[in-house]
Motif scaffolding. Structure first.
Motif, PDB file in Angstrom:
ATOM      1  N   ASP A  45     -47.960  67.306 -28.616  1.00  0.00           N
ATOM      2  CA  ASP A  45     -47.517  68.194 -29.641  1.00  0.00           C
ATOM      3  C   ASP A  45     -47.542  69.727 -29.110  1.00  0.00           C
ATOM      4  OD1 ASP A  45     -47.695  66.147 -31.463  1.00  0.00           O
ATOM      5  OD2 ASP A  45     -49.914  66.284 -31.574  1.00  0.00           O
ATOM      6  N   ALA A  46     -46.872  70.519 -30.080  1.00  0.00           N
ATOM      7  CA  ALA A  46     -46.591  72.054 -29.909  1.00  0.00           C
ATOM      8  C   ALA A  46     -47.935  72.574 -29.950  1.00  0.00           C
ATOM      9  CB  ALA A  46     -45.521  72.555 -30.692  1.00  0.00           C
ATOM     10  N   THR A  47     -48.812  71.936 -30.723  1.00  0.00           N
ATOM     11  CA  THR A  47     -49.970  72.594 -30.917  1.00  0.00           C
ATOM     12  C   THR A  47     -51.194  72.144 -30.156  1.00  0.00           C
ATOM     13  OG1 THR A  47     -50.703  71.046 -32.855  1.00  0.00           O
ATOM     14  CG2 THR A  47     -49.472  73.260 -33.355  1.00  0.00           C
ATOM     15  N   ASP A  48     -50.937  71.357 -29.135  1.00  0.00           N
ATOM     16  CA  ASP A  48     -51.907  70.659 -28.082  1.00  0.00           C
ATOM     17  C   ASP A  48     -52.203  71.868 -27.197  1.00  0.00           C
ATOM     18  OD1 ASP A  48     -53.508  69.532 -26.410  1.00  0.00           O
ATOM     19  OD2 ASP A  48     -51.998  67.924 -26.071  1.00  0.00           O
ATOM     20  N   GLU A  49     -53.390  72.510 -27.464  1.00  0.00           N
ATOM     21  CA  GLU A  49     -53.857  73.560 -26.590  1.00  0.00           C
ATOM     22  C   GLU A  49     -54.051  73.256 -25.004  1.00  0.00           C
ATOM     23  OE1 GLU A  49     -57.425  76.771 -27.194  1.00  0.00           O
ATOM     24  OE2 GLU A  49     -58.045  74.885 -27.757  1.00  0.00           O
ATOM     25  N   GLU A  50     -54.186  72.025 -24.984  1.00  0.00           N
ATOM     26  CA  GLU A  50     -54.421  71.391 -23.405  1.00  0.00           C
ATOM     27  C   GLU A  50     -53.285  71.414 -22.742  1.00  0.00           C
ATOM     28  OE1 GLU A  50     -57.617  71.043 -22.138  1.00  0.00           O
ATOM     29  OE2 GLU A  50     -58.209  71.732 -24.240  1.00  0.00           O
ATOM     30  N   ARG A  51     -52.010  71.374 -23.269  1.00  0.00           N
ATOM     31  CA  ARG A  51     -50.610  71.362 -22.768  1.00  0.00           C
ATOM     32  C   ARG A  51     -50.184  72.779 -22.554  1.00  0.00           C
ATOM     33  NH1 ARG A  51     -48.882  66.235 -22.701  1.00  0.00           N
ATOM     34  NH2 ARG A  51     -50.459  64.820 -23.490  1.00  0.00           N
ATOM     35  N   THR A  52     -49.222  72.950 -21.637  1.00  0.00           N
ATOM     36  CA  THR A  52     -48.563  74.125 -21.008  1.00  0.00           C
ATOM     37  C   THR A  52     -47.404  74.304 -21.968  1.00  0.00           C
ATOM     38  OG1 THR A  52     -47.384  73.346 -19.366  1.00  0.00           O
ATOM     39  CG2 THR A  52     -49.516  74.033 -18.648  1.00  0.00           C
ATOM     40  N   TRP A  53     -46.843  75.633 -22.083  1.00  0.00           N
ATOM     41  CA  TRP A  53     -45.723  75.819 -22.669  1.00  0.00           C
ATOM     42  C   TRP A  53     -44.474  74.756 -21.909  1.00  0.00           C
ATOM     43  CZ3 TRP A  53     -43.543  78.690 -26.629  1.00  0.00           C
ATOM     44  CH2 TRP A  53     -44.644  79.475 -27.176  1.00  0.00           C
ATOM     45  N   ARG A  54     -44.617  74.992 -20.736  1.00  0.00           N
ATOM     46  CA  ARG A  54     -43.445  74.322 -19.859  1.00  0.00           C
ATOM     47  C   ARG A  54     -43.495  72.737 -20.404  1.00  0.00           C
ATOM     48  NH1 ARG A  54     -42.654  74.195 -13.559  1.00  0.00           N
ATOM     49  NH2 ARG A  54     -40.922  72.721 -13.588  1.00  0.00           N
ATOM     50  N   GLU A  55     -44.596  72.204 -20.272  1.00  0.00           N
ATOM     51  CA  GLU A  55     -44.807  70.701 -20.795  1.00  0.00           C
ATOM     52  C   GLU A  55     -44.266  70.405 -22.301  1.00  0.00           C
ATOM     53  OE1 GLU A  55     -47.727  67.346 -19.873  1.00  0.00           O
ATOM     54  OE2 GLU A  55     -48.741  69.143 -20.181  1.00  0.00           O
ATOM     55  N   VAL A  56     -44.675  71.260 -23.042  1.00  0.00           N
ATOM     56  CA  VAL A  56     -44.334  71.165 -24.415  1.00  0.00           C
ATOM     57  C   VAL A  56     -42.775  71.227 -24.619  1.00  0.00           C
ATOM     58  CG1 VAL A  56     -44.515  72.058 -26.688  1.00  0.00           C
ATOM     59  CG2 VAL A  56     -46.582  71.711 -25.432  1.00  0.00           C
ATOM     60  N   VAL A  57     -42.342  72.129 -24.244  1.00  0.00           N
ATOM     61  CA  VAL A  57     -40.965  72.540 -24.316  1.00  0.00           C
ATOM     62  C   VAL A  57     -40.005  71.260 -23.498  1.00  0.00           C
ATOM     63  CG1 VAL A  57     -38.918  74.131 -23.969  1.00  0.00           C
ATOM     64  CG2 VAL A  57     -41.225  74.961 -24.807  1.00  0.00           C
ATOM     65  N   LEU A  58     -40.423  71.265 -22.419  1.00  0.00           N
ATOM     66  CA  LEU A  58     -39.762  69.992 -21.703  1.00  0.00           C
ATOM     67  C   LEU A  58     -39.778  68.742 -22.278  1.00  0.00           C
ATOM     68  CD1 LEU A  58     -38.180  69.195 -19.053  1.00  0.00           C
ATOM     69  CD2 LEU A  58     -40.448  68.595 -18.079  1.00  0.00           C
ATOM     70  N   ALA A  59     -40.600  68.466 -23.021  1.00  0.00           N
ATOM     71  CA  ALA A  59     -40.910  67.302 -23.643  1.00  0.00           C
ATOM     72  C   ALA A  59     -40.052  67.159 -25.094  1.00  0.00           C
ATOM     73  CB  ALA A  59     -42.264  66.875 -24.200  1.00  0.00           C
ATOM     74  N   ALA A  60     -39.861  68.269 -25.515  1.00  0.00           N
ATOM     75  CA  ALA A  60     -39.129  68.324 -26.817  1.00  0.00           C
ATOM     76  C   ALA A  60     -37.636  68.289 -26.369  1.00  0.00           C
ATOM     77  CB  ALA A  60     -39.401  69.625 -27.581  1.00  0.00           C
ATOM     78  N   VAL A  61     -37.253  69.041 -25.248  1.00  0.00           N
ATOM     79  CA  VAL A  61     -35.815  69.002 -24.943  1.00  0.00           C
ATOM     80  C   VAL A  61     -35.399  67.462 -24.484  1.00  0.00           C
ATOM     81  CG1 VAL A  61     -34.381  69.673 -23.153  1.00  0.00           C
ATOM     82  CG2 VAL A  61     -35.739  71.198 -24.439  1.00  0.00           C
ATOM     83  N   LEU A  62     -36.148  67.096 -23.747  1.00  0.00           N
ATOM     84  CA  LEU A  62     -35.932  65.571 -23.271  1.00  0.00           C
ATOM     85  C   LEU A  62     -36.076  64.589 -24.325  1.00  0.00           C
ATOM     86  CD1 LEU A  62     -35.591  63.602 -20.778  1.00  0.00           C
ATOM     87  CD2 LEU A  62     -38.247  63.521 -20.843  1.00  0.00           C
ATOM     88  N   GLN A  63     -36.758  64.807 -25.241  1.00  0.00           N
ATOM     89  CA  GLN A  63     -36.938  63.927 -26.541  1.00  0.00           C
ATOM     90  C   GLN A  63     -35.680  64.080 -27.371  1.00  0.00           C
ATOM     91  OE1 GLN A  63     -40.411  64.198 -28.981  1.00  0.00           O
ATOM     92  NE2 GLN A  63     -40.490  61.991 -29.413  1.00  0.00           N
ATOM     93  N   GLY A  64     -35.255  65.374 -27.558  1.00  0.00           N
ATOM     94  CA  GLY A  64     -34.193  65.567 -28.368  1.00  0.00           C
ATOM     95  C   GLY A  64     -32.890  64.756 -27.834  1.00  0.00           C
ATOM     96  N   ALA A  65     -32.781  65.119 -26.638  1.00  0.00           N
ATOM     97  CA  ALA A  65     -31.511  64.828 -26.049  1.00  0.00           C
ATOM     98  C   ALA A  65     -31.362  63.164 -25.912  1.00  0.00           C
ATOM     99  CB  ALA A  65     -31.521  65.299 -24.366  1.00  0.00           C
ATOM    100  N   ILE A  66     -32.686  62.726 -25.590  1.00  0.00           N
ATOM    101  CA  ILE A  66     -32.473  60.991 -25.405  1.00  0.00           C
ATOM    102  C   ILE A  66     -32.126  60.648 -26.749  1.00  0.00           C
ATOM    103  CG2 ILE A  66     -33.966  59.006 -25.408  1.00  0.00           C
ATOM    104  CD1 ILE A  66     -35.212  60.491 -22.895  1.00  0.00           C
ATOM    105  N   PHE A  67     -32.932  61.150 -27.946  1.00  0.00           N
ATOM    106  CA  PHE A  67     -32.709  60.603 -29.528  1.00  0.00           C
ATOM    107  C   PHE A  67     -31.196  60.689 -29.610  1.00  0.00           C
ATOM    108  CE2 PHE A  67     -37.089  59.816 -29.651  1.00  0.00           C
ATOM    109  CZ  PHE A  67     -37.039  59.005 -30.955  1.00  0.00           C
TER     110      PHE A  67
END
Length: 91
Positions: A45-67
């Protein structure tokens, strides 16, 4: 509204639901293969404090491209099949 477009509506809705499930499964496997979140295959999640910016943005971009890719393939295939069955493009 054209008959082919009206007939395609329920088919398009069903295909949309199936493509969403397929895209979700494909994303989870892709995320897992990339070595992220070994304890879970969920995107951060974008608000997950334990995750880095890079990880959150990479996940969002990958998920959007796949969908988007899966949706385009399924929509195009459904429209092509409708044309073969009815002789008219559903658009």
């Amino acid at each position: 509204m054209k008959a082919s477009k009206l007939a395609y509506k329920p088919v398009g809705l069903a295909l949309g639901a199936l493509s969403g499930m397929a895209a979700g499964a494909l994303f989870k496997q892709s995320w897992k293969l990339l070595g992220h979140a070994p304890d879970t295959t969920d995107a951060p999640d974008a608000t997950d404090e334990e995750r880095t910016w890079r990880e959150v943005v990479l996940a969002a971009v990958l998920q959007g491209a796949i969908f988007a890719g899966v949706k385009a393939v399924v929509d195009r295939g459904g429209a092509t099949a409708t044309r073969r069955l009815t002789g008219a493009w559903p658009g």
